[in-house]
Design a protein around this motif. Structure first.
Motif, short mmCIF file in Angstrom:
data_model
loop_
_atom_site.label_atom_id
_atom_site.label_comp_id
_atom_site.label_asym_id
_atom_site.label_seq_id
_atom_site.Cartn_x
_atom_site.Cartn_y
_atom_site.Cartn_z
N GLN A 75 -2.62 57.60 65.25
CA GLN A 75 -1.53 58.12 65.24
C GLN A 75 -0.59 58.94 66.04
N GLY B 253 1.94 62.14 65.86
CA GLY B 253 3.16 61.77 64.87
C GLY B 253 4.00 63.37 64.90
N VAL C 281 5.87 58.99 62.91
CA VAL C 281 4.39 58.46 63.78
C VAL C 281 4.60 57.05 63.98
N ARG D 278 1.99 67.27 64.87
CA ARG D 278 1.33 67.17 63.47
C ARG D 278 0.13 67.46 64.31
N GLU E 204 -3.13 62.64 61.80
CA GLU E 204 -2.44 61.54 60.64
C GLU E 204 -3.87 61.71 59.77
N ASN F 139 0.14 52.96 57.89
CA ASN F 139 -1.11 53.55 57.20
C ASN F 139 -2.24 52.40 57.41
#
Length: 483
Positions: free
Chosen positions: A289, A291, A357, A417, A420, A465
């Motif tokens: 992913q 983010g 995300v 980010r 992940e 997730n």
């Protein structure tokens, strides 16, 4: 935890009914189901060692092996995993949302990525079984978004005042995070302490291999070979016959009837590439992913009164025809302060950290290759797609609208980010001839006594997730194999 330890030397030239390579979610959940059907013995081969929870807390790490020492990374993006018995069950933060029903059909619905060989309804009962094994604490209202046939095993964690406002305003889109962190203590786990240190849970509340599968690793039919790296698989025609193992600088061989490869999305393709098993797009499509970290300043509303690290999930930007043009986005409402607390007098907790995300589109140029000198894995990752970037951009532009139920003072973009920590793709499932490596039962297209489990098999990238789905897939694969 007692383990039926065996050395690589002790199993040299021996034969097993089932050989499992790796010991993370995919491998362990598969073995847990397969063991019910075995007449002979099973072997787990794990590159790392077993590090008990108490050792991890004292050492403040999950393993003595650093992930970056197991591959060469030609890019700047880090790829995180735990090399040790239990794999990601050691380091995970135990967030367990299911994938959305439309995540399984992104190509046929939106013209993006690859479809899975089956849909949500097929996997749903296995989601329930995985949730029961892990005693997942979850919000029953999530059934409005993600249909379910059984209740969550545990009640949801306490949401924050912010979550209560969001749930009232958006009852079909805002839910309390489902999690493998116990809300109610079990025989082997304490209740979550909400100290935001989930990768090294200080009270042993989250589900791990140690507190969840102790009986499996000590089972009289299961041998566990630690500190041993599988280098290649031996085969003749469409049948795998054995594995070569490197341990303490020596080489050994072990033979078996059925092989299950679940070493992670970097090392599993490396093993196949070293073995010259290159069916389909082996090693291609590495992804995870994408983010962004956001901090929202609130006016007169405090935060951090929830009972676990991430309290809320918001699906307002998750699904719709827009996925033809931009990615789905899942928004995580945090019960921690990664950006610090506010310094104004009396306003220290008037802040809301969010994680945005999004899914990404796997691309064949993001791939695993081998160092010609050593045979070790090389990560070649060239970045996320414009599709994922558009999903983040849209969420940022419209975040103020989503947060209208809250007294928002300001919205601050903090950072992209960098990871992940969800390594996916490289051995995707699909139909024979479409570039995939395994079929819908997770059996290798060309080597029919080889199964591949774990997140390496994912054809597409959900914003959610991935660990719960990996567990459910393995339970399903074992059921279908032995039915």
């Amino acid at each position: 935890m007692d383990i039926n330890r065996v050395s690589a030397r002790a199993i040299h030239e021996k034969h097993y009914e089932l050989i499992v390579i790796g010991s993370g979610f995919g491998s362990t959940f598969f073995l847990n189901e397969a063991l019910k059907h075995l007449d002979g013995r099973a072997l787990i081969i794990e590159w790392g060692d077993f590090h008990p929870w108490a050792w991890q807390i004292e050492a403040q790490r999950n393993s003595v092996i650093s992930p970056e020492n197991t591959y060469t990374n030609r890019g700047e993006k880090p790829w995180n995993m735990t090399i040790g018995l239990g794999g990601g069950m050691n380091c995970w933060y135990s967030q367990t949302p299911r994938f959305h029903p439309n995540d399984f059909h992104t190509q046929s619905r939106y013209g993006v990525g690859h479809d899975w060989p089956f849909g949500y309804d097929e996997l749903e009962p296995y989601y329930c079984r995985a949730e029961n094994i892990m005693s997942i604490a979850g919000d029953p209202d999530m059934a409005r978004m993600l249909p379910r046939s059984q209740d969550f095993p545990q009640p949801p964690h306490k949401g924050s005042a912010i979550d209560r406002l969001m749930k009232t305003a958006m009852p079909d889109h805002h839910f309390i995070m489902p999690t493998g962190r116990a809300r109610v203590a079990t025989e082997t786990r304490n209740a979550c302490c909400a100290t935001a240190t989930c990768n090294l849970c200080p009270v042993n509340a989250k589900f791990t291999a140690e507190n969840g599968f102790a009986e499996l690793y000590s089972h009289p039919k299961v041998d566990v070979c630690l500190n041993s790296e599988v280098r290649t698989l031996e085969y003749s025609g469409d049948t795998i016959s054995g594995a070569t193992i490197s341990s303490n600088g020596e080489q050994f061989r072990v033979f078996g009837d059925l092989f299950v490869l679940g070493a992670n999305a970097i090392q599993s393709p490396a093993i196949l590439l070293r073995s010259d098993i290159t069916h389909g797009q082996t090693g291609m499509g590495l992804h995870e992913q994408v983010g962004a970290d956001i901090e929202v300043y609130l006016d007169g509303l405090g935060n951090f009164d929830g009972s676990t690290i991430t309290t809320g999930l918001n699906y307002a930007f998750y699904d719709g025809d827009f996925r033809k043009e931009r990615s789905a986005c899942l928004i995580y409402f945090e019960n921690r302060w990664p950006h610090g607390l506010r310094t104004e007098r009396g306003r220290w907790n008037e802040t809301l950290p969010l994680m945005l995300v999004t899914e990404d589109v796997p691309h064949i140029d993001n791939r695993i290759t081998l160092d010609p000198a050593t045979g070790n894995a090389i990560i070649n990752y060239h970045g996320e797609s414009a599709y994922a970037e558009r999903g983040i951009e849209y969420a940022l532009e419209h975040l103020g609208e989503l947060l209208e139920p809250l007294p928002v003072e300001a919205i601050h973009y903090r950072r992209k980010r960098i990871t992940e920590s969800h390594v996916q793709g490289t051995l995707r499932m699909g139909k024979a001839g479409d570039g995939s490596v395994v079929d819908g039962d997770m059996i290798h297209h060309s080597k029919r006594n080889l199964m591949v489990v774990g997140t390496s098999t994912y054809p597409s990238c959900s914003p959610a997730n991935p660990s719960l789905t990996a567990a459910a897939l393995s339970i399903r694969a074992a059921d279908r194999l032995y039915s």
